[in-house]
Structure formats: structure tokens, C-alpha cells
Design a protein around this motif. Structure first.
Motif, short mmCIF file in Angstrom:
data_model
loop_
_atom_site.label_atom_id
_atom_site.label_comp_id
_atom_site.label_asym_id
_atom_site.label_seq_id
_atom_site.Cartn_x
_atom_site.Cartn_y
_atom_site.Cartn_z
N CYS A 260 5.06 9.37 -1.30
CA CYS A 260 4.25 8.58 -0.61
C CYS A 260 4.89 8.47 1.04
O CYS A 260 6.02 9.14 0.62
N LYS B 126 5.49 6.79 2.52
CA LYS B 126 6.46 5.49 3.54
C LYS B 126 8.18 5.85 2.98
O LYS B 126 8.15 5.83 1.80
N HIS C 98 9.70 5.29 0.15
CA HIS C 98 9.67 4.97 -1.33
C HIS C 98 9.46 6.22 -1.91
O HIS C 98 9.43 6.47 -2.99
N SER D 166 1.34 -0.98 0.26
CA SER D 166 -0.05 0.46 0.00
C SER D 166 1.06 1.38 -0.42
O SER D 166 2.08 1.08 0.25
N HIS D 167 0.15 2.27 -0.32
CA HIS D 167 1.01 4.00 -0.86
C HIS D 167 -0.12 4.93 -0.50
O HIS D 167 -0.60 4.78 -0.76
N PRO D 168 0.25 5.57 1.51
CA PRO D 168 0.02 6.31 1.26
C PRO D 168 0.03 7.59 1.34
O PRO D 168 1.61 8.35 1.24
N MET E 112 8.62 7.52 -5.28
CA MET E 112 7.40 8.65 -5.18
C MET E 112 7.25 9.65 -4.63
O MET E 112 7.35 10.18 -3.35
CU LIG Z 1 5.03 3.95 -0.76
#
Ligand SMILES: [Cu+2]
Length: 401
Positions: free
Chosen positions: A292, A294, A297, A237-239, A368
Motif C-alpha cells: 500500500c 499510504k 499502511h 482506500s488503499h493504493p 500491507m
Molecule cells: Cu493502505
């Protein structure tokens, strides 16, 4: 004569152009896929005909790094399909891969035989074959397309794209409509082929197949209402977080979210196998980071698999290692910020972990990460350059704390 020509241009169904295929005469704006494009179509007796070509793709992730991906029509992600609720669409899929494929229309309500799961709904599309999918669009929203043969290899190598179904008329005025496909890759430093066997340890993170500083900024004029569609078929998943404004989540690949259920947010989590639509009013001029959350990322390759040197006194070690590795540099004792300004050489075809240069120095991001540029006035699609903060509105050093 000139007016006749213009009238003809308005009447003749046009082949979609890369920028805004449906904007003229429609009740909505066309979708912009930054660093990508929309798929042109032709009209055959009232049916919109699209042609996807599944094939190997040389993909530039950012200047200095090209990977051997798989995709559609020379792109990864593949070109964005845009159509309108009620349209009859025919999508031809030609397989130019070295192995069989199929296409599944993720989230599109259609007859079972058009669903694209090999073995369940259809035979393999073998190399050299072309299959036709045809169905009527009974919904609107942000859907996706991807293979359903050898799923792990084909999606890990970049085979995926947006299938955007516009409503006949937007209930809410939208001035700008963007689409961003999330992807993560495992590309060993110096290599060009992503490893499709990787389950959890990725080192390249992309928006529409580009890592910062290769990402094109999103532009909006002050006061405009902006929609961003975000899709994810990766393993994580990517917040996705946007600075400087608040947004609401207005839709998923399951359809629109009722207004009463639209939470105000600054970060939208996009799990694997889903899309999220967010909307906001661009009311705050500036260059706003969108990334993103994370943190790994929003970094490039060299940030991964490093030994932890934070707080380790490496005095004396450097000289010893240099007898084995000339040019070795001890680093990381005080953190890694020094890397932001270093522009170190890595293996060829590898991105530095932190990159980008802004008006105040090193940006120190990757992966990202992109910018949302909100301005009082824009000159078309032209990048307005860096934001000039009005005097007295910047953080600054002070003499006495
Ligand atoms: Cu991500």
C-alpha cells in the motif's frame, strides 16, 4: 485398474481442495489466496453446496501477534468461494457468533430475497441457526461476501471474504490467479481485541489478515500472465503499488473493463466497498515489493501516535526521563531509520513498526507489504528464497561521487 481409478477421479465431482480446486479440466486456473484457502464444496443434484460458519477466530497477524477476530470457518478473511458462471450454488450459513448475523453477496446479481440485508431481505440468522442461500450465477468476476447485521462490529472484526465467479472459458490465458483481501484494524499495543468503534485511526494493516513479515510472497515464472484480485471492505482506500513491472486494470466488482479502457498503471487504488482485478506479464525477474502506498499502511503498530522528535535535540532529556522510566531511549532526532535495525521489545502481542530481514539487511517494513517473486524457473509452490542479482546489476557505494 489404475487407469479405471484415474478415470473415476476425473468423472466424480471432486470436493474442492485448498490449493487449486477447479484447475483440472477447466479452462482457467484456480485462484490462490495467499495465507488463506478456498472453500471446499460438494455436489447435490447439480447444485454446488458450500458451508460457511460464522464464528470467533484466533488470528495470527504475524509471528508474535495473535488477535481475537471474527470470521468464517476458522479464518479471517473467510475462505474464498470459487464457482463458475452458470453454476447453481447453495451456501449454508451457520451462526456460531454470540450475536445475530446474515451474509450479503456483494456485487452478485441475484433474486432480492437472497441479498442478505437483515430487516430488508431476511430475518436475522440468530446464534445457533443455519440459513440457506441459493441462486444461479449469471456473471463472472471478483465479488465479495460480508455480514449485513451490526455491520461495523462484524466487518471491523474481520468478517469478509472473496466470492470469485470464473467465466466458462477465460478470453485471455491466465497462468496465475491471486486474491488479496485488504483490511485495517485498531489493536492497542498489548491488546488482542480490535476496536470496532474506530473510524479513522488504524494501526494494523493486512493482506489476507497478515502483516509483513507475516505475508506469504506471490510467485510467478518469467513470461507468465498473472491476475491479482484485490478487495477492500475497510474504512479507507488503499493504493496498491507493485515494483518492477506495469499492469492494467481489467475488472471491478461491476464486471470486466473493456480493453480500450484499460489504463497502464503501477498503482491501483482500491476504495472501500470495491474489488479491482489487475493483470500483468511477469517479464522481469527479481524480488519486487508490493505494498500500500499510504506509507503508514506499510508499517506496524508502533509507528503510530509517536511524538514528533525529528530535529529535536534530546541531550540531557534521556537521563532525566530514565529516573522515571528505566531503559528509556531518546530517539528520532535523525529520523526513524535506526528503528529498522533495533528489534526493540514492545508490549507483548505487539508488532515492531519496521520489521523483516533481507539479504542486504533490515527491510524495515510492516503492514500491507509483500513480495512478488519472479523467477526464470520455479519449483512448484516452493518459495525460491531471495533473488540473486546478476553481478554488476546492483546499486553499490562509490569512492568518489
Ligand atoms: Cu493502505
Amino acid at each position: 485398474m489404475k487407469s479405471l481409478l484415474i478415470a473415476l477421479l476425473l468423472v466424480v465431482p471432486s470436493v474442492g481442495s485448498a490449493a487449486k480446486p477447479f484447475s483440472s479440466g477447466a479452462n482457467y486456473v484456480g485462484t490462490v489466496t495467499p495465507n488463506g484457502s478456498s472453500l471446499p464444496w460438494t455436489l447435490d443434484h447439480g447444485v454446488k453446496v458450500f458451508h460457511l460458519i460464522a464464528e470467533p477466530v484466533k488470528k495470527e497477524i504475524a509471528p508474535g501477534m495473535v488477535i481475537d477476530a471474527w470470521g468464517y470457518n476458522g479464518q479471517s478473511p473467510g475462505p474464498t468461494i470459487e464457482a463458475i458462471e452458470g453454476d447453481r450454488v447453495r451456501i449454508l450459513v451457520t451462526n456460531k457468533l454470540p450475536e445475530p448475523t446474515s451474509v450479503h453477496w456483494h456485487g452478485v446479481i441475484l433474486p432480492n430475497g437472497m441479498d442478505g440485508v437483515s430487516g430488508v431481505n431476511q430475518k436475522w440468522i440468530k446464534p445457533g441457526e443455519t440459513y440457506a442461500y441459493e441462486f444461479t450465477l449469471k456473471q463472472h468476476g471478483t465479488q465479495m461476501y460480508h455480514p449485513h447485521v451490526d455491520d461495523t462490529t462484524q466487518m471491523a472484526l474481520g468478517m469478509e471474504g472473496f466470492f470469485i465467479i470464473h467465466p466458462k472459458a477465460e478470453k485471455q490465458r491466465i497462468d496465475r490467479d491471486f486474491a488479496i483481501f485488504l483490511h485495517e484494524w485498531d489493536v492497542p499495543p498489548g491488546a488482542s481485541r480490535p476496536n470496532p468503534a474506530t473510524m479513522s485511526d488504524f494501526n494494523v494493516f493486512t493482506f489476507n489478515g497478515r502483516a509483513y513479515p507475516g505475508t506469504t510472497p506471490l510467485l510467478a515464472q518469467k513470461g507468465e500472465r498473472v491476475r491479482v484480485r484485490i478487495a477492500n471492505l475497510s474504512m479507507d482506500s488503499h493504493p496498491i503499488h507493485i515494483h518492477g513491472l506495469h499492469f492494467v486494470e481489467t475488472g471491478t466488482d461491476g464486471g470486466p473493463i473493456p480493453p480500450a479502457a484499460q489504463l497502464p498503471e503501477t498503482t491501483v487504488n482500491v476504495p472501500p466497498g470495491t474489488t479491482r482485478d489487475i493483470e500483468f506479464v511477469a517479464d522481469n525477474p527479481g524480488d519486487w515489493a508490493m505494498h500500500c502506498h499510504k506509507n503508514h499502511h506499510a508499517m506496524n503498530q508502533m509507528a503510530h501516535d509517536l511524538p514528533n522528535m525529528t530535529g529535536v535535540d534530546q541531550q540531557g532529556v534521556e537521563a532525566k526521563v530514565r529516573t522515571l522510566l528505566p531503559g528509556y531511549m531518546a530517539m528520532g532526532k535523525e529520523g526513524m531509520a535506526e528503528m529498522e535495525e533495533m528489534h526493540m521489545g514492545g508490549p507483548t502481542n505487539t508488532l515492531p513498526m519496521m520489521a523483516g530481514e533481507g539479504p542486504y539487511g533490515a527491510v524495515g517494513m510492516g503492514g500491507m507489504f509483500t513480495l512478488l517473486k519472479v523467477r526464470e524457473h520455479l519449483d512448484g509452490d516452493q518459495d525460491p528464497g531471495w533473488y540473486q542479482a546478476p553481478p554488476g546489476t546492483e546499486a553499490h557505494p562509490v569512492e568518489r561521487p
